[in-house]
Structure formats: C-alpha cells, structure tokens
Write a protein that holds these residues in place. Structure first.
Motif, PDB file in Angstrom:
ATOM      1  N   GLY A  38       0.783  -1.222   0.000  1.00  0.00           N
ATOM      2  CA  GLY A  38       0.000   0.000   0.000  1.00  0.00           C
ATOM      3  C   GLY A  38       0.820   1.281   0.000  1.00  0.00           C
ATOM      4  O   GLY A  38       0.271   2.370  -0.141  1.00  0.00           O
ATOM      5  N   VAL A  39       2.145   1.172   0.155  1.00  0.00           N
ATOM      6  CA  VAL A  39       2.992   2.364   0.122  1.00  0.00           C
ATOM      7  C   VAL A  39       3.126   2.800  -1.331  1.00  0.00           C
ATOM      8  O   VAL A  39       3.337   1.978  -2.221  1.00  0.00           O
ATOM      9  CB  VAL A  39       4.389   2.070   0.735  1.00  0.00           C
ATOM     10  CG1 VAL A  39       5.323   3.256   0.590  1.00  0.00           C
ATOM     11  CG2 VAL A  39       4.253   1.671   2.190  1.00  0.00           C
ATOM     12  N   SER A  40       3.011   4.092  -1.570  1.00  0.00           N
ATOM     13  CA  SER A  40       3.074   4.584  -2.944  1.00  0.00           C
ATOM     14  C   SER A  40       4.479   4.421  -3.515  1.00  0.00           C
ATOM     15  O   SER A  40       5.478   4.466  -2.785  1.00  0.00           O
ATOM     16  CB  SER A  40       2.655   6.056  -3.015  1.00  0.00           C
ATOM     17  OG  SER A  40       3.697   6.892  -2.553  1.00  0.00           O
ATOM     18  N   LEU A  41       4.543   4.257  -4.822  1.00  0.00           N
ATOM     19  CA  LEU A  41       5.831   4.112  -5.495  1.00  0.00           C
ATOM     20  C   LEU A  41       6.673   5.370  -5.320  1.00  0.00           C
ATOM     21  O   LEU A  41       7.892   5.290  -5.178  1.00  0.00           O
ATOM     22  CB  LEU A  41       5.628   3.792  -6.979  1.00  0.00           C
ATOM     23  CG  LEU A  41       6.885   3.370  -7.724  1.00  0.00           C
ATOM     24  CD1 LEU A  41       7.410   2.034  -7.184  1.00  0.00           C
ATOM     25  CD2 LEU A  41       6.601   3.244  -9.207  1.00  0.00           C
ATOM     26  N   THR A  42       6.029   6.519  -5.296  1.00  0.00           N
ATOM     27  CA  THR A  42       6.755   7.775  -5.078  1.00  0.00           C
ATOM     28  C   THR A  42       7.430   7.767  -3.715  1.00  0.00           C
ATOM     29  O   THR A  42       8.590   8.170  -3.586  1.00  0.00           O
ATOM     30  CB  THR A  42       5.789   8.981  -5.200  1.00  0.00           C
ATOM     31  OG1 THR A  42       5.196   8.954  -6.497  1.00  0.00           O
ATOM     32  CG2 THR A  42       6.517  10.297  -4.994  1.00  0.00           C
ATOM     33  N   ASP A  43       6.732   7.275  -2.691  1.00  0.00           N
ATOM     34  CA  ASP A  43       7.331   7.189  -1.352  1.00  0.00           C
ATOM     35  C   ASP A  43       8.504   6.212  -1.337  1.00  0.00           C
ATOM     36  O   ASP A  43       9.527   6.474  -0.698  1.00  0.00           O
ATOM     37  CB  ASP A  43       6.285   6.770  -0.316  1.00  0.00           C
ATOM     38  CG  ASP A  43       5.289   7.880   0.000  1.00  0.00           C
ATOM     39  OD1 ASP A  43       5.556   9.048  -0.358  1.00  0.00           O
ATOM     40  OD2 ASP A  43       4.244   7.571   0.597  1.00  0.00           O
ATOM     41  N   VAL A 110       6.282   5.959 -17.144  1.00  0.00           N
ATOM     42  CA  VAL A 110       6.827   5.249 -18.306  1.00  0.00           C
ATOM     43  C   VAL A 110       6.567   3.751 -18.169  1.00  0.00           C
ATOM     44  O   VAL A 110       6.262   3.069 -19.144  1.00  0.00           O
ATOM     45  CB  VAL A 110       8.333   5.538 -18.478  1.00  0.00           C
ATOM     46  CG1 VAL A 110       8.950   4.680 -19.562  1.00  0.00           C
ATOM     47  CG2 VAL A 110       8.560   7.017 -18.758  1.00  0.00           C
ATOM     48  N   LEU A 111       6.685   3.239 -16.947  1.00  0.00           N
ATOM     49  CA  LEU A 111       6.390   1.835 -16.642  1.00  0.00           C
ATOM     50  C   LEU A 111       5.202   1.777 -15.694  1.00  0.00           C
ATOM     51  O   LEU A 111       5.021   2.697 -14.876  1.00  0.00           O
ATOM     52  CB  LEU A 111       7.581   1.175 -15.935  1.00  0.00           C
ATOM     53  CG  LEU A 111       8.828   0.831 -16.720  1.00  0.00           C
ATOM     54  CD1 LEU A 111       9.894   0.264 -15.777  1.00  0.00           C
ATOM     55  CD2 LEU A 111       8.516  -0.175 -17.817  1.00  0.00           C
ATOM     56  N   PRO A 112       4.412   0.715 -15.763  1.00  0.00           N
ATOM     57  CA  PRO A 112       3.383   0.537 -14.733  1.00  0.00           C
ATOM     58  C   PRO A 112       4.066   0.396 -13.362  1.00  0.00           C
ATOM     59  O   PRO A 112       5.182  -0.118 -13.269  1.00  0.00           O
ATOM     60  CB  PRO A 112       2.688  -0.773 -15.134  1.00  0.00           C
ATOM     61  CG  PRO A 112       3.063  -1.010 -16.557  1.00  0.00           C
ATOM     62  CD  PRO A 112       4.381  -0.340 -16.773  1.00  0.00           C
ATOM     63  N   GLU A 113       3.410   0.858 -12.312  1.00  0.00           N
ATOM     64  CA  GLU A 113       4.028   0.858 -10.985  1.00  0.00           C
ATOM     65  C   GLU A 113       4.477  -0.535 -10.544  1.00  0.00           C
ATOM     66  O   GLU A 113       5.558  -0.680  -9.988  1.00  0.00           O
ATOM     67  CB  GLU A 113       3.085   1.481  -9.953  1.00  0.00           C
ATOM     68  CG  GLU A 113       2.964   2.971 -10.105  1.00  0.00           C
ATOM     69  CD  GLU A 113       2.270   3.637  -8.932  1.00  0.00           C
ATOM     70  OE1 GLU A 113       1.952   2.962  -7.929  1.00  0.00           O
ATOM     71  OE2 GLU A 113       2.061   4.857  -9.026  1.00  0.00           O
ATOM     72  N   THR A 114       3.646  -1.550 -10.790  1.00  0.00           N
ATOM     73  CA  THR A 114       4.037  -2.898 -10.353  1.00  0.00           C
ATOM     74  C   THR A 114       5.258  -3.392 -11.117  1.00  0.00           C
ATOM     75  O   THR A 114       6.141  -4.030 -10.534  1.00  0.00           O
ATOM     76  CB  THR A 114       2.874  -3.901 -10.513  1.00  0.00           C
ATOM     77  OG1 THR A 114       2.389  -3.843 -11.861  1.00  0.00           O
ATOM     78  CG2 THR A 114       1.742  -3.592  -9.548  1.00  0.00           C
ATOM     79  N   ALA A 115       5.326  -3.107 -12.412  1.00  0.00           N
ATOM     80  CA  ALA A 115       6.494  -3.507 -13.211  1.00  0.00           C
ATOM     81  C   ALA A 115       7.732  -2.742 -12.768  1.00  0.00           C
ATOM     82  O   ALA A 115       8.832  -3.300 -12.703  1.00  0.00           O
ATOM     83  CB  ALA A 115       6.229  -3.272 -14.695  1.00  0.00           C
ATOM     84  N   SER A 116       7.565  -1.477 -12.452  1.00  0.00           N
ATOM     85  CA  SER A 116       8.675  -0.656 -11.991  1.00  0.00           C
ATOM     86  C   SER A 116       9.227  -1.199 -10.683  1.00  0.00           C
ATOM     87  O   SER A 116      10.440  -1.367 -10.529  1.00  0.00           O
ATOM     88  CB  SER A 116       8.195   0.789 -11.806  1.00  0.00           C
ATOM     89  OG  SER A 116       9.177   1.568 -11.180  1.00  0.00           O
TER      90      SER A 116
END
Length: 167
Positions: A38-43, A110-116
């Motif tokens: 649940g933590v955001s990719l930006t965080d 550029v990439l989906p968050e899960t793929a990133s």
C-alpha cells in the motif's frame, strides 16, 4: 609472454564494483524488501534516495574523521580527508542508480508501478549475480562454477536485503 600486472588495464568490474557500490545496491534492495503493501511508489522512490543519501553522508563523515590527522609520518589535512572521503564513498550513490532509475520510470508513468517496483527489486540481485560471475570469470573458472558463484552472490545479497528490510 604475459603482461606485467602493473601494465594491465584495470577490469571495469574493479572500477564499478567497489564495496561501497555493492553496499549501496544492497541498501536500496533492502528498502524495497521492507516496503509495506500500500505504500506509494513515489514514497518508495524517495525512501531509496534518502536512505542512500543518509548512508553516504555518514560514510563521508566517518572516512573524513578516520583519515584526518597524523598517521605515522603522514599528515592529512581536512581538505585532503574530505576529498578522499568523497571519492571513497561515491559508490554508495552509484550502486543504487539502476534500481532507483527503474523506480523513477514508474513514478513518471513510463512503466506501470508494479512492473517498476518488480524490476527495481530484481535489478539489484541481477547486478550482484553479474558481479559474482565476473569475479569468477577473471579467475578462469568454468561456466558452471561461474553460474553457481553468481547464484550464491545474488543469494547473499537477497539475505542481506531481507535483513535490512526487516529493520
């Protein structure tokens, strides 16, 4: 006739794969391993940057303090100690470049968050595996010994990252 060791070119692995760069790679892998659902990719992205920067800063301070002053017949001033510390510690910021870049690709879309996140998580282990392979290749080991060494190197990095992630 063999080339004397002093005349040989330094393998790229020895320039890039410093203990500090490997530590930086493992550090960011640990940040990724310890990420709660649940933590955001930006965080996660900024946590990786902040963790790397904090450890780099601590390392620069430690090397500066440890090398400043008189040792035997050699004196090292503050400027020389800081210069050495910055050079010595740079790998802590260089090592995590690939995982952080992969996270950045997810942050900007550029990439989906899960793929990133997945690719950033795997990239550190791949880097460590490649370094294990290359170390054994330099020694002339057979391919299956190199493969085993690469897997062991990645496994050691995974264990270290998981332990870091538990903190």
């Amino acid at each position: 006739m063999s080339t004397p060791p002093s005349a040989r070119a330094t393998p790229l692995r020895h320039v890039i794969a410093t203990p500090e760069a490997i530590y930086g790679t493992i550090l960011v892998s640990g940040v990724l391993a310890g990420t709660q659902p649940g933590v955001s990719l930006t965080d996660v992205f900024f946590s990786g940057i902040l963790a790397s920067t904090a450890i780099w800063t601590a390392h620069v301070v430690a090397v500066t303090i440890a090398t400043h002053g008189v040792r035997g017949n050699t004196f090292s001033g503050v400027r020389a100690s800081i210069s050495l510390a910055l050079t010595h510690s740079s790998g802590i910021l260089i090592g995590p470049i690939m995982p952080i870049a992969l996270l950045a690709l997810g942050v900007v879309g550029v990439l989906p968050e899960t793929a990133s996140f997945a690719s950033a998580s795997v990239s550190g282990l791949v880097i460590l595996a490649v370094l294990g392979w290359l170390a054994l290749a330099e020694r002339g080991a057979r391919w299956y010994v190199r493969l085993f060494g690469a897997l062991l190197t990645a496994l050691a990095g995974l264990v270290a990252a998981i332990l870091k992630g538990l903190i």
